[in-house]
Design an enzyme around this catalytic site. Sequence first.
Site, PDB file in Angstrom:
ATOM      1  CG  HIS A 110       6.145  24.806 -62.382  1.00  0.00           C
ATOM      2  ND1 HIS A 110       6.369  25.257 -61.095  1.00  0.00           N
ATOM      3  CD2 HIS A 110       7.348  24.325 -62.804  1.00  0.00           C
ATOM      4  CE1 HIS A 110       7.632  25.049 -60.770  1.00  0.00           C
ATOM      5  NE2 HIS A 110       8.247  24.472 -61.787  1.00  0.00           N
ATOM      6  CG  HIS A 112      11.723  25.147 -65.718  1.00  0.00           C
ATOM      7  ND1 HIS A 112      12.102  26.235 -64.980  1.00  0.00           N
ATOM      8  CD2 HIS A 112      11.023  24.347 -64.876  1.00  0.00           C
ATOM      9  CE1 HIS A 112      11.674  26.104 -63.735  1.00  0.00           C
ATOM     10  NE2 HIS A 112      11.001  24.953 -63.646  1.00  0.00           N
ATOM     11  CG  ASP A 113      14.425  28.227 -70.373  1.00  0.00           C
ATOM     12  OD1 ASP A 113      14.729  27.130 -69.864  1.00  0.00           O
ATOM     13  OD2 ASP A 113      15.042  29.286 -70.127  1.00  0.00           O
ATOM     14  CE  LYS A 199      21.735  11.925 -67.864  1.00  0.00           C
ATOM     15  NZ  LYS A 199      22.754  11.692 -68.873  1.00  0.00           N
ATOM     16  CB  ILE A 203      20.144  17.187 -69.275  1.00  0.00           C
ATOM     17  CG1 ILE A 203      20.334  15.714 -68.908  1.00  0.00           C
ATOM     18  CG2 ILE A 203      19.351  17.303 -70.573  1.00  0.00           C
ATOM     19  CD1 ILE A 203      19.049  14.998 -68.521  1.00  0.00           C
ATOM     20  CG  PHE A 204      18.813  22.327 -67.798  1.00  0.00           C
ATOM     21  CD1 PHE A 204      17.888  22.880 -68.681  1.00  0.00           C
ATOM     22  CD2 PHE A 204      18.334  21.645 -66.693  1.00  0.00           C
ATOM     23  CE1 PHE A 204      16.525  22.766 -68.449  1.00  0.00           C
ATOM     24  CE2 PHE A 204      16.981  21.527 -66.449  1.00  0.00           C
ATOM     25  CZ  PHE A 204      16.069  22.086 -67.329  1.00  0.00           C
ATOM     26  N   GLY A 319      16.651  26.115 -59.967  1.00  0.00           N
ATOM     27  CA  GLY A 319      17.798  25.298 -59.578  1.00  0.00           C
ATOM     28  C   GLY A 319      17.483  24.562 -58.287  1.00  0.00           C
ATOM     29  CD  GLU A 349      11.869  21.168 -57.143  1.00  0.00           C
ATOM     30  OE1 GLU A 349      12.282  22.340 -57.238  1.00  0.00           O
ATOM     31  OE2 GLU A 349      11.922  20.361 -58.088  1.00  0.00           O
ATOM     32  CG  HIS A 374       8.019  21.714 -57.353  1.00  0.00           C
ATOM     33  ND1 HIS A 374       7.677  20.616 -58.095  1.00  0.00           N
ATOM     34  CD2 HIS A 374       8.936  22.398 -58.082  1.00  0.00           C
ATOM     35  CE1 HIS A 374       8.366  20.620 -59.236  1.00  0.00           C
ATOM     36  NE2 HIS A 374       9.123  21.699 -59.256  1.00  0.00           N
ATOM     37  CG  ASP A 432      12.246  20.595 -66.041  1.00  0.00           C
ATOM     38  OD1 ASP A 432      12.669  21.666 -66.509  1.00  0.00           O
ATOM     39  OD2 ASP A 432      12.007  20.434 -64.819  1.00  0.00           O
TER      40      ASP A 432
HETATM   41 ZN   LIG Z   1      10.329  23.999 -61.905  1.00  0.00          ZN
END
Ligand SMILES: [Zn+2]
Length: 514
Positions: A110, A112-113, A199, A203-204, A319, A349, A374, A432
Site C-alpha cells: 500500500h 502511492h505513486d 496540507k 503537496i500532491f 483521496g 480510513e 487502512h 506516502d
Molecule cells: Zn493510501
Amino acid sequence: MKGIIIAVNILHFIITVKSSAIFNTDYWSARASILRFEEKIALGGNLIFENDERIANDFLMDLKEKELAEAFSDPTKFSPAKNFIEAYGNIEQSKVFKIIKQMPKGAVLHSHDTSIVSEDFVFNNITYRDNLFVCDVNGTLSLRFFDVPSNDCNWQLLQRIRSNKTMADEINSRIRNQLSMITADPDSVYFNVNIAWKKFMDIFAFITPMLTYKPIYEDHFYQGLKELYEDNVLYLELRSTLPTLYELNGTEYSPIEVLKIYKEVTTRFINDYPDFVGVKIIYAPIRVMTPEEMDAFVKSAVEMKATFPNFFAGIDLVGQEDKGQPLTKYVDKLYPIINNIQTFFHAGETNWYGMKTDENLIDALLLNTKRIGHGYALTKHPFLLDIIKRQDIAIEVCPISNQVLGLVKDLRNHPASLLFADGFPVVVSNDDPGLWGAKALSYDFYEAFMGLMSRNADIRALKQLAINSIKYSSMSNDQKLKANVIWTRKWFSFINQFICDSTRDLVNVSEIVQ
Ligand SMILES: [Zn+2]
Ligand SMILES: *[C@@H]1O[C@H](CO)[C@@H](O)[C@H](O)[C@H]1NC(C)=O
Ligand SMILES: *[C@@H]1O[C@H](CO)[C@@H](O)[C@H](O)[C@H]1NC(C)=O
Ligand SMILES: *[C@@H]1O[C@H](CO)[C@@H](O)[C@H](O)[C@H]1NC(C)=O
Ligand SMILES: *[C@@H]1O[C@H](CO)[C@@H](O)[C@H](O)[C@H]1NC(C)=O
Ligand SMILES: *[C@@H]1O[C@H](CO)[C@@H](O)[C@H](O)[C@H]1NC(C)=O
C-alpha cells in the site's frame, strides 16, 4: 484445536473460581495459561523458531525490552507516542530500528505513486534538474519543467534564482515547506483531520506538475524502487492515479501509456537488481468522479487488464474518504466488473462511526475487495471483522499515515492493536513516506512493532508480516514461489548476520569489562 482446549480449560477455571472462591495454585497456572494463549493467537504466535531464529530473537527482544523499559519509566522517551514528524530523528537512533532496517521485510502493498520517494531526494536531486521553472502566485510556489515557459504565469528559471545566494536560501526554504508536512509543531499546525488533509493534498498539487515530466517520472519511480530495495523490500504493489505525463515539446501520455512506462522502468530496475521480484500497479484515481469519468475509468481498467494482465493488478479510489464520494455512489458501475477486475479499496480510513465513510467497509467487501486499505474503523464493525477473518482478506495497516493525517496521536491507541493481538491477516505498509520525512518501509515496521504490538511480540511477528506481504499480494503462484525462495534466503542470512554482529558486540563489551 489445542487453542480451543486451553480456552475451555481457562473458562472452566474462571467459572469454578468465581463459584468456590478458592485460592490455590490453580490460579497461577490458569494465569500462565491465559498469557500463553494470548501469545499463541497473536500475529506470528503459531510460527515455530527455525534454525538460529531463537538466538536472534533473544538479542532483538533484549533491545526491545530495554527501549520499552526506559519509556515505561519516562514516557516522554517513547517515540510511537509522539507525532512521527517530531519522532523520526529519535527513531533513527533506536537499535531496534537499525535491526528492522536490515531485516528482509517482504513487500509493500500500500503506497502511492508520487509520494514513495524520500523528500531528501526530491529536493536535492529533482529540484536541481535543468529546465525547472518556478512561479509565485500570491505567495504559493508552482514548479514545472519547460523548454520555453508558457505565459500563464511569471515563470523564472529556478537555477537562475539559485545563482544568487540570498535568493537561493529563501526559495529553497519555501520549496521545502511546500514539499512535505514536516514542521516544528505538527500537532498544533495540523490540529484537525481536515487541516492535515488539506496540507497533504496541497503537496500532491505542488509536486505533480514537476514529477509528471516523463523523464522525471521515470527517474522518480526508479528511485522509489531503489529506496525500497535498499530497505530490504523485494516487491511493490503501487496505487497510481496514472496522471497524464508530458514532454517539453508538448507530447502527452495517456493512462495506459503511463502504465506501459511503469512496466519499462520496472524491467530496467529488475535488470539492475535481479533479486528484486517485481511491481504491479493498481489504478486508483481520486474518489470524486462524474458518471462519465467513472465510465471512462472502468473502460480503461478493462483495457489495461487485457493489455497487461500480469502487470496491472486492479483498481481502487483515493483521496480523503470523509470528503469524497462513498463507494455506494459508484456501485452501479463497479458491481458489473468485479468478476473481471480485482478491487483493492481504501475503506474506513476515518474516526467516524455509523457514517458513509466507515460504511465504505461494507461496500468494499460486497465489491469483492482483495485487501482493505487502512480499515481504521474496522474494529467498530465486529461482524465485518468476522467476515474478513473467514474470507482471509488482508488489512493494510499504515500506522504513520494514520497518525500524521490526524486519526490518532499516540500509536498505542491505534485500533490495529486488536488485529495484531488476534492474528488477523494484516500487512504493514507506508502509504506516502516521502511526504512526512520517512523513507521506504522500516519506520512503519518500527512503529507497529514498538507501539501497536504487545511488548511480548517477537521476531516471529515481524517474520509473519513479511510472509503475509507475499501471501496477500497479487503475485501469481509462480511469482510467489520465487519471492518466497529469495526472501527465505535473505531472511536466514539476516538472522546469521544479526547473531554474528550481536555476539561480536558482546565480546567487545566483555573485553572492556575485563
Ligand atoms: Zn493510501
Ligand atoms: C540525481 O540522481 C541520479 C541518480 O542517482 C544521478 O545520476 C544524477 O546525477 C542526480 N542529479 C542531481 C541533479 O543531483
Ligand atoms: C491573488 O490575489 C488577488 C488579490 O487577493 C486575487 O484577486 C487573485 O485572484 C489571486 N490570484 C490567484 C491566482 O489566486
Ligand atoms: C541577490 O538578491 C538580493 C535580493 O534580491 C539582492 O539584494 C542582491 O543584490 C542580489 N545579489 C546579486 C549578486 O545579484
Ligand atoms: C517530443 O519529444 C519526445 C521525447 O524527446 C520525442 O520522442 C517525440 O518524438 C517528440 N515529438 C515531437 C512531435 O517532436
Ligand atoms: C568490536 O571489535 C571488532 C574487532 O576487534 C571491531 O572491528 C569492532 O569495531 C568493535 N565494535 C565495537 C562496537 O566496538
